[in-house]
Design an enzyme around this catalytic site. Structure first.
Site, short mmCIF file in Angstrom:
data_model
loop_
_atom_site.label_atom_id
_atom_site.label_comp_id
_atom_site.label_asym_id
_atom_site.label_seq_id
_atom_site.Cartn_x
_atom_site.Cartn_y
_atom_site.Cartn_z
CG HIS A 238 -14.62 10.16 32.38
ND1 HIS A 238 -14.50 10.00 31.01
CD2 HIS A 238 -14.24 8.97 32.92
CE1 HIS A 238 -14.08 8.77 30.74
NE2 HIS A 238 -13.91 8.13 31.89
CG ASP A 239 -17.28 12.31 36.88
OD1 ASP A 239 -17.66 12.11 35.71
OD2 ASP A 239 -17.52 11.52 37.82
#
Ligand code: BDR
Ligand code: CA
Length: 309
Positions: A238-239
């Protein structure tokens, strides 16, 4: 010119990989790292940021510790995703260094005001530090180029059926960020769940050197959770998608929409209500990620991490 970036994070497997992507990308000038409680306690997320930096000999990058708990809600850690340390998998030595003495919120303000060029803030944990920055240093926050955050989603949840973890963990903080009037980009699950790192990527990294091997070990642990929970044949990072979007346009497709965070209901706590079909007269307040060129993202990620020895 490189993009001056401040990374606000709660490492966290994907946070750690986002941090490495920033360090390995010449397009990014990483001005510092701030930490927040989220995936694990503040003490652990701060130690983990230091451990990752030290692993790649970048103990020179300053780390500032921030909020130990959300604005209003009870603290909640995601040990069921990231393990007891917050970074289970690889055998990382304990941190040798320490965070700077300044609180993350003051550190962010100083770095923003001290930069020759407008800074991009990339928050990839609960938005507590960012909300506090808005409250304590509105002048500095107003100087930001933009905020590219990982959080939320249009149509799915990962901590509840309705909500994504970073927004759910501190919904009041997130709402302040969306209502801030700043240039906000939301990279949510609609995007990150479509760009899965696979065992094949992990094998390429494992063969690349000790950092690649460490990232492959992060993947092994993180993937187990995603396989068990979602049946995914890979793992979202995600990040790192948010971090990539901060310096590489074109990987994520965005639309301008109005976003409001549900802080009132228990059932839908932390849901990012995105007016995708323009059902209200509300003016857009965010760029919302709706699509991703997964191959371009994963190639960038693997190629960059593989440059570490
Ligand atoms: C987000 O929550 C955390 O577990 C991850 O680090 C990521 O920032 C995904 O929902
Ligand atoms: Ca995170």
């Amino acid at each position: 010119m490189s993009v001056p970036v401040l990374l606000d994070c709660d490492p966290g497997h994907d946070d750690a990989i986002a941090l490495l992507l920033a360090l390995a990308s010449p397009e990014v000038e990483l001005l510092g790292v701030t930490t927040v409680a989220g995936n694990q306690t503040l003490e652990k997320t701060t130690a983990n940021a230091l451990r990752v930096l030290e692993f790649v000999d970048r103990g020179d990058v300053p780390v500032a510790a921030g909020a130990a708990r959300p604005l209003l809600r009870d603290p909640f850690v995601a040990a069921y995703v990231h393990g007891e340390s917050g970074l289970e998998g690889p055998d990382l030595p304990p941190a040798q260094g320490r965070p700077v003495r300044e609180h993350a919120v003051d550190f962010l303000a100083d770095r923003i005001l001290g930069s020759d060029h407008p800074v991009t803030l990339v928050p990839v944990g609960p938005l507590t530090n960012v909300a506090l920055l808005l409250a304590r240093h509105p002048d500095a926050a107003g100087r930001l180029e933009r905020i590219v955050l990982m959080g939320g989603s249009i149509a799915e949840g990962n901590v509840t059926p309705a909500a994504e973890f970073n927004i759910w963990a501190d919904p009041e903080a997130a709402q302040r960020v969306f209502a801030s009037g700043l240039d906000v980009t939301m990279i949510g699950l609609d995007v990150t769940h479509k760009a899965l790192m696979t065992g094949e990527h992990a094998e390429r990294l494992r063969a690349a050197g000790r950092t690649g091997r460490m990232v492959a070990e992060l993947y092994d642990f993180f993937h187990e959770y995603h396989a068990r929970t979602y049946g995914f044949e890979g793992s979202p990072i995600h990040d790192a998608v948010a971090l990539a979007h901060a310096f590489r346009p074109g990987i994520v497709e965005t639309v301008e929409r109005h976003v409001v965070v549900d802080c009132a209901s228990e059932l839908c706590r932390g849901r990012t209500v995105v007016d995708l079909w323009r059902r209200t007269e509300n003016e857009p307040n965010a760029h919302v990620g709706i699509g991703v060129d997964a191959d371009a993202f994963l190639e960038l990620l693997v190629e960059r991490i593989a440059t570490f020895p």
